[in-house]
Design an enzyme around this catalytic site. Structure first.
Site, PDB file in Angstrom:
ATOM      1  N   ARG A 145       0.886  -1.177   0.000  1.00  0.00           N
ATOM      2  CA  ARG A 145       0.000   0.000   0.000  1.00  0.00           C
ATOM      3  C   ARG A 145       0.913   1.213   0.000  1.00  0.00           C
ATOM      4  O   ARG A 145       1.645   1.453   0.973  1.00  0.00           O
ATOM      5  CB  ARG A 145      -0.911  -0.006   1.215  1.00  0.00           C
ATOM      6  CG  ARG A 145      -1.631   1.323   1.412  1.00  0.00           C
ATOM      7  CD  ARG A 145      -2.751   1.267   2.417  1.00  0.00           C
ATOM      8  NE  ARG A 145      -3.901   0.569   1.867  1.00  0.00           N
ATOM      9  CZ  ARG A 145      -5.126   0.618   2.378  1.00  0.00           C
ATOM     10  NH1 ARG A 145      -5.364   1.332   3.464  1.00  0.00           N
ATOM     11  NH2 ARG A 145      -6.114  -0.041   1.818  1.00  0.00           N
ATOM     12  N   HIS A 176      -7.095   0.842  -6.532  1.00  0.00           N
ATOM     13  CA  HIS A 176      -7.375  -0.020  -5.376  1.00  0.00           C
ATOM     14  C   HIS A 176      -8.048  -1.297  -5.886  1.00  0.00           C
ATOM     15  O   HIS A 176      -9.238  -1.523  -5.667  1.00  0.00           O
ATOM     16  CB  HIS A 176      -8.268   0.735  -4.383  1.00  0.00           C
ATOM     17  CG  HIS A 176      -8.310   0.143  -3.012  1.00  0.00           C
ATOM     18  ND1 HIS A 176      -7.565  -0.967  -2.638  1.00  0.00           N
ATOM     19  CD2 HIS A 176      -9.013   0.519  -1.902  1.00  0.00           C
ATOM     20  CE1 HIS A 176      -7.808  -1.241  -1.370  1.00  0.00           C
ATOM     21  NE2 HIS A 176      -8.684  -0.363  -0.899  1.00  0.00           N
ATOM     22  N   GLN A 179     -10.098  -3.814  -3.659  1.00  0.00           N
ATOM     23  CA  GLN A 179     -11.396  -3.277  -3.264  1.00  0.00           C
ATOM     24  C   GLN A 179     -12.436  -3.510  -4.358  1.00  0.00           C
ATOM     25  O   GLN A 179     -13.543  -3.995  -4.093  1.00  0.00           O
ATOM     26  CB  GLN A 179     -11.256  -1.776  -2.981  1.00  0.00           C
ATOM     27  CG  GLN A 179     -12.537  -1.126  -2.528  1.00  0.00           C
ATOM     28  CD  GLN A 179     -12.994  -1.659  -1.180  1.00  0.00           C
ATOM     29  OE1 GLN A 179     -12.233  -1.648  -0.223  1.00  0.00           O
ATOM     30  NE2 GLN A 179     -14.222  -2.126  -1.090  1.00  0.00           N
ATOM     31  N   ASP A 237     -17.199   7.397  -1.870  1.00  0.00           N
ATOM     32  CA  ASP A 237     -15.976   7.220  -1.086  1.00  0.00           C
ATOM     33  C   ASP A 237     -15.665   8.572  -0.442  1.00  0.00           C
ATOM     34  O   ASP A 237     -16.281   9.600  -0.773  1.00  0.00           O
ATOM     35  CB  ASP A 237     -14.833   6.750  -2.015  1.00  0.00           C
ATOM     36  CG  ASP A 237     -13.532   6.453  -1.255  1.00  0.00           C
ATOM     37  OD1 ASP A 237     -13.580   6.277  -0.019  1.00  0.00           O
ATOM     38  OD2 ASP A 237     -12.464   6.403  -1.903  1.00  0.00           O
ATOM     39  N   CYS A 278     -16.333   1.895   0.241  1.00  0.00           N
ATOM     40  CA  CYS A 278     -15.184   1.018   0.555  1.00  0.00           C
ATOM     41  C   CYS A 278     -14.801   1.099   2.018  1.00  0.00           C
ATOM     42  O   CYS A 278     -14.147   0.191   2.525  1.00  0.00           O
ATOM     43  CB  CYS A 278     -14.006   1.393  -0.332  1.00  0.00           C
ATOM     44  SG  CYS A 278     -13.446   3.084  -0.082  1.00  0.00           S
ATOM     45  N   ARG A 318     -13.915  -8.557   1.406  1.00  0.00           N
ATOM     46  CA  ARG A 318     -12.473  -8.364   1.198  1.00  0.00           C
ATOM     47  C   ARG A 318     -11.710  -9.621   1.609  1.00  0.00           C
ATOM     48  O   ARG A 318     -10.762 -10.025   0.945  1.00  0.00           O
ATOM     49  CB  ARG A 318     -11.973  -7.158   2.013  1.00  0.00           C
ATOM     50  CG  ARG A 318     -12.476  -5.802   1.554  1.00  0.00           C
ATOM     51  CD  ARG A 318     -11.915  -5.409   0.203  1.00  0.00           C
ATOM     52  NE  ARG A 318     -10.465  -5.398   0.180  1.00  0.00           N
ATOM     53  CZ  ARG A 318      -9.695  -4.376   0.582  1.00  0.00           C
ATOM     54  NH1 ARG A 318     -10.252  -3.255   1.007  1.00  0.00           N
ATOM     55  NH2 ARG A 318      -8.382  -4.447   0.522  1.00  0.00           N
TER      56      ARG A 318
HETATM   57  N1   CP Z   1     -11.347  -0.159   2.133  1.00  0.00           N
HETATM   58  C1   CP Z   1     -10.095  -0.270   2.587  1.00  0.00           C
HETATM   59  O1   CP Z   1      -9.140  -0.540   1.830  1.00  0.00           O
HETATM   60  O2   CP Z   1      -9.974  -0.121   3.924  1.00  0.00           O
HETATM   61  P1   CP Z   1      -8.608   0.087   4.709  1.00  0.00           P
HETATM   62  O3   CP Z   1      -8.020   1.391   4.282  1.00  0.00           O
HETATM   63  O4   CP Z   1      -9.007   0.079   6.159  1.00  0.00           O
HETATM   64  O5   CP Z   1      -7.676  -1.055   4.378  1.00  0.00           O
HETATM   65  N1  NVA Z   2      -9.847   6.697  -1.530  1.00  0.00           N
HETATM   66  C1  NVA Z   2      -9.514   6.246  -0.188  1.00  0.00           C
HETATM   67  C2  NVA Z   2      -9.752   4.777  -0.054  1.00  0.00           C
HETATM   68  C3  NVA Z   2      -9.494   4.209   1.305  1.00  0.00           C
HETATM   69  C4  NVA Z   2      -9.655   2.739   1.362  1.00  0.00           C
HETATM   70  C5  NVA Z   2      -8.077   6.588   0.117  1.00  0.00           C
HETATM   71  O1  NVA Z   2      -7.218   6.432  -0.754  1.00  0.00           O
HETATM   72  O2  NVA Z   2      -7.810   7.023   1.240  1.00  0.00           O
END
Ligand code: CP
Ligand code: NVA
Length: 314
Positions: free
Chosen positions: A102, A129, A132, A224, A264, A292
């Site tokens: 990540r 992502h 997701q 989101d 998400c 997930r």
């Molecule tokens: N939706 C999602 O990826 O959640 P987190 O940021 O908690 O991993």
């Molecule tokens: N768009 C959000 C998604 C979190 C899972 C971010 O990148 O923070």
């Protein structure tokens, strides 16, 4: 699964996407299936940003499949600062069987996958992502029994989640309508590549400004956060632009009667969604979150479950 990594849904053959969803559905019905298949295998998880769902689903998934996951947080390896991406990739391939990353930079994940001989899974980048969106379409398929022709409305920021939804909609033949403020639309390059692929599957991708038009008759209404991780300093300025894009009861009333609400998570009640919607009967957000786990397990079986030394592609 033909693809050796999951960097982007765009790069997956449609058959890989279907294989992941089908295996995830089987694993959901029978969580003990494939138990022990990853015995002795290790997943290295690099997180430059916070996480609840992604971290826990991969870690629990590895446990359920008999393997082990190691969390490497922002203070642990400082990718690109303490050490180069290439050196991290080449070190981890000598010790671990797969990498979840990540990151802020999407290119960092592309580079990891290029440099490492073990599978690399994108656990969220500033651009995409994919894990997701796979869980999202598993949830949609559970609700409607299909993905082809499903009408999905995405209202809000044209961000990483929107990009991967677009990629997944294309592979799965769905109709995706986005409504975003003018300066917060999706990356035009991602839209172009999505539209180029859409013809093959019957998918359609529409990008506009009007939330009411996007949501009209939709089977799924998705939103989101208005300020993604890394954009915290812009939060107050963004809220002013995004106010007309809140998903509330009036917005949901324009969707189909059977429509579900998706997010998400993490969510900000009173900003992108009202409490009555996210905590109401149409909300699928916790089923979506639980999915997930099943999708992550499917990915781990397909990518890390290959016999040691088996070729990663072909
Ligand atoms: N939706 C999602 O990826 O959640 P987190 O940021 O908690 O991993
Ligand atoms: N768009 C959000 C998604 C979190 C899972 C971010 O990148 O923070």
């Amino acid at each position: 699964m033909r693809s050796p990594d999951l960097v982007s849904i765009h790069a997956l053959p449609r058959e890989d996407v279907l294989e992941i969803l089908d295996l995830a559905a089987r694993l959901k019905k029978d969580p003990g299936a494939h138990r022990g298949v990853l015995e002795g295998r290790t997943l290295a998880m690099i997180f430059e940003k916070p996480s609840l769902r992604t971290r826990v689903s991969f870690e629990a998934g590895m446990t359920q499949l008999g393997g082990h996951a190691i969390y490497l947080g922002p203070a642990d390896i400082s990718m690109g600062k303490r050490e180069s991406v290439a050196d991290i990739a080449r070190t981890l391939e000598g010790m671990a069987d797969g990498i979840v990353a990540r990151t802020f930079s999407h290119q960092a994940i592309v580079d990891l996958a290029r440099c490492a001989s073990i599978p690399v899974i994108n656990g969220l980048s500033d651009r995409e992502h994919p894990c997701q969106a796979l869980a999202d379409f598993l949830t949609i398929r559970e609700h409607l029994g299909r993905t082809e022709g499903v009408r999905v409305a995405y209202v809000g920021d044209g961000n990483n989640v929107a990009h991967s939804l677009m990629d997944a909609a294309v592979k799965l033949g769905a109709h995706l309508r986005l409504a975003t403020p003018a300066d917060y639309g999706p990356d035009p390059g991602v839209v172009d590549r999505a539209r180029a692929g859409a013809e093959r599957t019957g998918a359609t991708i529409e990008v506009g400004r009007d939330p009411a038009a996007a949501v009209a008759g939709a089977d799924v209404v998705y939103t989101d956060t208005w300020a993604s991780m890394g954009q915290e300093a812009e939060h107050d300025r963004r809220v002013a632009f995004f106010r007309p894009y809140q998903v509330n009861a009036a917005v949901m009333a324009r969707a189909a009667r059977h429509a579900i609400f998706m997010h998400c998570l993490p969510a900000h009640r009173g900003e992108e969604v009202t409490e009555e919607v996210i905590d109401g009967p149409a909300s699928a957000v916790f089923r979506q979150a639980a999915n997930r786990l099943h999708v992550q397990k499917a990915l781990l079986v397909l990518l890390l479950g290959r016999p040691s030394g088996a070729p990663r592609s072909g």
